[in-house]
Design a protein around this motif. Sequence first.
Motif, mmCIF file in Angstrom:
data_model
loop_
_atom_site.group_PDB
_atom_site.id
_atom_site.type_symbol
_atom_site.label_atom_id
_atom_site.label_comp_id
_atom_site.label_asym_id
_atom_site.label_seq_id
_atom_site.Cartn_x
_atom_site.Cartn_y
_atom_site.Cartn_z
ATOM 1 N N UNK A 1 11.281 -1.551 -3.718
ATOM 2 C CA UNK A 1 10.751 -1.736 -2.359
ATOM 3 C C UNK A 1 11.886 -1.673 -1.348
ATOM 4 N N UNK A 2 11.668 -1.137 -0.185
ATOM 5 C CA UNK A 2 10.457 -0.625 0.442
ATOM 6 C C UNK A 2 10.155 0.842 0.142
ATOM 7 N N UNK A 3 10.664 1.357 -0.960
ATOM 8 C CA UNK A 3 10.290 2.668 -1.506
ATOM 9 C C UNK A 3 10.704 3.852 -0.636
ATOM 10 N N UNK A 4 11.826 3.740 0.039
ATOM 11 C CA UNK A 4 12.339 4.845 0.842
ATOM 12 C C UNK A 4 13.318 5.670 0.001
ATOM 13 N N UNK A 5 13.806 6.777 0.546
ATOM 14 C CA UNK A 5 14.727 7.665 -0.167
ATOM 15 C C UNK A 5 15.967 6.894 -0.620
ATOM 16 N N UNK A 6 16.489 6.031 0.251
ATOM 17 C CA UNK A 6 17.701 5.284 -0.091
ATOM 18 C C UNK A 6 17.466 4.226 -1.178
ATOM 19 N N UNK A 7 16.194 3.948 -1.518
ATOM 20 C CA UNK A 7 15.863 2.986 -2.571
ATOM 21 C C UNK A 7 15.724 3.643 -3.938
ATOM 22 N N UNK A 8 15.998 4.950 -4.013
ATOM 23 C CA UNK A 8 15.946 5.679 -5.284
ATOM 24 C C UNK A 8 17.308 5.556 -5.964
ATOM 25 N N UNK A 9 17.328 4.945 -7.126
ATOM 26 C CA UNK A 9 18.587 4.725 -7.853
ATOM 27 C C UNK A 9 18.478 5.331 -9.244
ATOM 28 N N UNK B 1 7.703 -4.709 -9.380
ATOM 29 C CA UNK B 1 7.394 -3.972 -8.141
ATOM 30 C C UNK B 1 8.161 -2.655 -8.043
ATOM 31 N N UNK B 2 8.903 -2.298 -9.073
ATOM 32 C CA UNK B 2 9.694 -1.071 -9.072
ATOM 33 C C UNK B 2 8.924 0.073 -9.734
ATOM 34 N N UNK B 3 9.123 1.265 -9.215
ATOM 35 C CA UNK B 3 8.550 2.468 -9.821
ATOM 36 C C UNK B 3 9.643 3.070 -10.713
ATOM 37 N N UNK B 4 9.305 3.292 -11.972
ATOM 38 C CA UNK B 4 10.243 3.888 -12.921
ATOM 39 C C UNK B 4 9.749 5.303 -13.226
ATOM 40 N N UNK B 5 10.600 6.302 -12.960
ATOM 41 C CA UNK B 5 10.226 7.693 -13.175
ATOM 42 C C UNK B 5 11.107 8.273 -14.277
ATOM 43 N N UNK B 6 10.467 8.757 -15.324
ATOM 44 C CA UNK B 6 11.133 9.400 -16.462
ATOM 45 C C UNK B 6 12.219 8.510 -17.070
ATOM 46 N N UNK B 7 12.072 7.218 -16.962
ATOM 47 C CA UNK B 7 13.050 6.243 -17.466
ATOM 48 C C UNK B 7 14.462 6.497 -16.927
ATOM 49 N N UNK B 8 14.599 7.327 -15.883
ATOM 50 C CA UNK B 8 15.899 7.671 -15.316
ATOM 51 C C UNK B 8 16.073 7.178 -13.888
ATOM 52 N N UNK B 9 14.986 7.147 -13.134
ATOM 53 C CA UNK B 9 15.069 6.830 -11.708
ATOM 54 C C UNK B 9 14.236 5.582 -11.421
ATOM 55 N N UNK B 10 14.826 4.652 -10.658
ATOM 56 C CA UNK B 10 14.139 3.424 -10.247
ATOM 57 C C UNK B 10 14.000 3.464 -8.735
ATOM 58 N N UNK B 11 12.759 3.270 -8.270
ATOM 59 C CA UNK B 11 12.511 3.203 -6.826
ATOM 60 C C UNK B 11 12.053 1.786 -6.540
ATOM 61 N N UNK C 1 0.841 -1.194 0.000
ATOM 62 C CA UNK C 1 0.000 0.000 0.000
ATOM 63 C C UNK C 1 0.880 1.250 0.000
ATOM 64 N N UNK C 2 1.991 1.215 0.755
ATOM 65 C CA UNK C 2 2.906 2.355 0.805
ATOM 66 C C UNK C 2 3.478 2.647 -0.583
ATOM 67 N N UNK C 3 3.821 1.593 -1.315
ATOM 68 C CA UNK C 3 4.349 1.762 -2.664
ATOM 69 C C UNK C 3 3.311 2.359 -3.599
ATOM 70 N N UNK C 4 2.065 1.892 -3.480
ATOM 71 C CA UNK C 4 0.988 2.420 -4.319
ATOM 72 C C UNK C 4 0.745 3.891 -4.016
ATOM 73 N N UNK C 5 0.760 4.247 -2.727
ATOM 74 C CA UNK C 5 0.543 5.639 -2.347
ATOM 75 C C UNK C 5 1.675 6.532 -2.854
ATOM 76 N N UNK C 6 2.908 6.040 -2.761
ATOM 77 C CA UNK C 6 4.051 6.809 -3.251
ATOM 78 C C UNK C 6 3.938 7.003 -4.759
ATOM 79 N N UNK C 7 3.553 5.966 -5.482
ATOM 80 C CA UNK C 7 3.385 6.067 -6.932
ATOM 81 C C UNK C 7 2.381 7.164 -7.266
ATOM 82 N N UNK C 8 1.243 7.179 -6.555
ATOM 83 C CA UNK C 8 0.209 8.189 -6.801
ATOM 84 C C UNK C 8 0.748 9.592 -6.525
ATOM 85 N N UNK C 9 1.517 9.740 -5.460
ATOM 86 C CA UNK C 9 2.087 11.045 -5.124
ATOM 87 C C UNK C 9 3.033 11.521 -6.223
ATOM 88 N N UNK C 10 3.913 10.644 -6.680
ATOM 89 C CA UNK C 10 4.858 11.016 -7.739
ATOM 90 C C UNK C 10 4.105 11.314 -9.026
#
Length: 196
Positions: free
Chosen positions: A145-153, A133-143, A112-121
Amino acid sequence: MAAPVPGEYFSVGSSVSCLTCLGQRLQGEVVAFDYQTKMLTLKCASSSGKPNLNDVILVNLAYVSDVEILTDRTETPPPLASLNVSKLANRARTEKEDKLSQAYAISAGVSVEGQQLFQTIHKTIKDCKWQEKNIIVMDDVVISPPYQVENCKGKEGSALSHIRKIVEKHFRDVETQKSMQRSQAQQTQKDSSLSS
């Protein structure tokens, strides 16, 4: 069916006031009225208080105890504004894509936390999608699980920095909301124990 007699119909543009069976007084301008179903659509002042917005309320007259016509409009109402069909189609397509994305996340077992973060982004950056299970933003950033700041690559730069700030703010807001709910629950519990 026979034509309605005066007093059994409402002209578009008329101003009416109704008292519901719950004792709520509704007042507004008639937008539409369906005689067969006795459904009345009213345009009322915005409950948000914003002057450029209106609330639209559907009223089932079967559940109204009193209706008063404040001002009756006898002239023909102005023609309806034309609709931008392509804009509506684009909006429907976007909404469908959003719902399919949510369904994918649920079926992939995303928290649920991942889904909420996806909606926010996604509110800020539309170029946002799921890859398992990964969130891909602008094909540049992969977030991941558990979708915290340190999981942004991703490649160091402004895009990664911006996404990290969004993730950080999202979880800060979630924590603030949880603490407010806890304090409200504690206050409610205090109030109920004092009244006992």
